[in-house]
Motif scaffolding. Structure first.
Motif, mmCIF file in Angstrom:
data_model
loop_
_atom_site.group_PDB
_atom_site.id
_atom_site.type_symbol
_atom_site.label_atom_id
_atom_site.label_comp_id
_atom_site.label_asym_id
_atom_site.label_seq_id
_atom_site.Cartn_x
_atom_site.Cartn_y
_atom_site.Cartn_z
ATOM 1 N N ASP A 198 -11.470 -0.075 -7.922
ATOM 2 C CA ASP A 198 -10.898 -1.415 -8.017
ATOM 3 C C ASP A 198 -9.372 -1.363 -8.064
ATOM 4 O O ASP A 198 -8.685 -2.194 -7.451
ATOM 5 C CB ASP A 198 -11.429 -2.141 -9.256
ATOM 6 N N LYS A 199 -8.839 -0.390 -8.797
ATOM 7 C CA LYS A 199 -7.387 -0.242 -8.908
ATOM 8 C C LYS A 199 -6.772 0.073 -7.545
ATOM 9 O O LYS A 199 -5.757 -0.540 -7.145
ATOM 10 C CB LYS A 199 -7.060 0.879 -9.897
ATOM 11 N N LEU A 200 -7.381 0.992 -6.828
ATOM 12 C CA LEU A 200 -6.862 1.380 -5.509
ATOM 13 C C LEU A 200 -7.046 0.262 -4.486
ATOM 14 O O LEU A 200 -6.212 0.085 -3.599
ATOM 15 C CB LEU A 200 -7.563 2.657 -5.028
ATOM 16 N N LYS A 201 -8.132 -0.499 -4.623
ATOM 17 C CA LYS A 201 -8.380 -1.614 -3.716
ATOM 18 C C LYS A 201 -7.301 -2.676 -3.887
ATOM 19 O O LYS A 201 -6.778 -3.214 -2.906
ATOM 20 C CB LYS A 201 -9.762 -2.214 -3.982
ATOM 21 N N LYS A 202 -6.973 -2.980 -5.151
ATOM 22 C CA LYS A 202 -5.908 -3.950 -5.421
ATOM 23 C C LYS A 202 -4.582 -3.465 -4.840
ATOM 24 O O LYS A 202 -3.824 -4.237 -4.259
ATOM 25 C CB LYS A 202 -5.753 -4.151 -6.938
ATOM 26 N N GLN A 203 -4.336 -2.169 -4.981
ATOM 27 C CA GLN A 203 -3.087 -1.583 -4.480
ATOM 28 C C GLN A 203 -3.002 -1.698 -2.963
ATOM 29 O O GLN A 203 -1.971 -2.100 -2.409
ATOM 30 C CB GLN A 203 -3.005 -0.122 -4.920
ATOM 31 N N SER A 204 -4.104 -1.347 -2.280
ATOM 32 C CA SER A 204 -4.084 -1.337 -0.810
ATOM 33 C C SER A 204 -4.017 -2.739 -0.233
ATOM 34 O O SER A 204 -3.495 -2.947 0.865
ATOM 35 C CB SER A 204 -5.317 -0.607 -0.273
ATOM 36 N N LYS A 205 -4.548 -3.721 -0.949
ATOM 37 C CA LYS A 205 -4.559 -5.098 -0.450
ATOM 38 C C LYS A 205 -3.393 -5.922 -0.978
ATOM 39 O O LYS A 205 -3.285 -7.121 -0.676
ATOM 40 C CB LYS A 205 -5.891 -5.780 -0.824
#
Length: 261
Positions: free
Chosen positions: A122-129
């Motif tokens: 979830d953390k990386l998804k928020k970062q990438s988006k």
């Protein structure tokens, strides 16, 4: 048309078949389609994949996964014709995404369990988006999803941010209050209040499903199927006794509707 019939085909063959179907010498129906005209096909095929999984039917699953893959390939062919991206670009994009979101596999990040994996995801998804707030993550949940599924996902994301109920007892108590409010709205024939109160009850059902680790969509589907089976049994019983549905008394109707067994 120069296409070789083979005993076994691979993804390259599927791409070529799709290209031919969309070509000048291909299928008139396939040529006429665009993203919007077949958008619902993706959803239908995805549901058929789910049905195959629930049925634990390997042959059905293979077929339905193929149908779902074809939808992806078909949409990609449309974009290829427009010169915007190709199938290889999709493969490249998703491979890079999986590598980026699994640093505990492809990098040097250490995780203890599945919960750590999901939190990191979830953390990386928020970062990438480029999502800066939790509300931003809500916006990324597709609005076209079935409402129960969407509600469950929104609740999970709020929970990951630390905003959640403590236990099932709190949710059930809230639902009792919401049902009281709904009953009042019904008694006063307040249409707007009925919409609000009924929606609140359904959202609480979604939150409860998370706590008891049940899929709300699946649970409702099972309940619907069970009702259909029971209704068919009722019709059979009435037929055998020479009766019709119209002959049921109010008491018999209420007993049937109240009996979930």
């Amino acid at each position: 048309m120069d296409f070789k019939v083979k005993e076994k085909y691979n993804i390259d063959d599927l791409l070529e078949v799709t290209r031919i179907l969309r070509s000048e010498n291909g299928c008139v129906w396939d040529r006429e389609q665009d993203h919007k005209s077949i958008r619902m096909n993706v959803l239908e095929e995805a549901y058929e994949v789910m049905e195959a999984i629930d049925s634990d039917d390997a042959a059905m699953l293979k077929e339905e996964l193929g149908d779902l893959l074809f939808q992806a390939v078909f949409h990609c062919q449309i974009e290829d014709e427009r010169g915007r991206f190709r199938f290889d670009d999709i493969c490249d994009d998703v491979a890079k995404k999986m590598i980026f979101r699994h640093p505990h596999v492809f990098g040097d990040v250490t995780v203890e369990n599945s919960d750590d994996v999901l939190k990191n995801w979830d953390k990386l998804k928020k970062q990438s988006k480029g999502q800066e707030t939790i509300s931003d993550t809500f916006d990324s949940v597709p609005k076209i999803l079935p409402a129960l599924m969407r509600g469950q996902k929104i609740g999970k994301r709020a929970s990951n941010a630390g905003v959640d109920f403590e236990d099932t007892k709190q949710i059930i108590e809230l639902m009792r209050n919401q049902l009281d409010n709904l009953e009042l709205a019904i008694s006063t024939k307040n249409d707007n209040e009925m919409d609000d109160c009924f929606g609140d009850v359904l959202l609480s059902c979604c939150n409860l499903s998370r706590f008891i680790k049940k899929d709300s969509e699946k649970a409702l589907t099972i309940a619907i199927n069970k009702f259909i089976i029971r209704f068919r049994g009722l019709e059979q019983q009435l037929k055998e006794s020479g009766r019709t549905l119209e002959s049921l008394t109010e008491e018999e109707k209420i007993k049937f509707l109240s009996d979930s067994e």
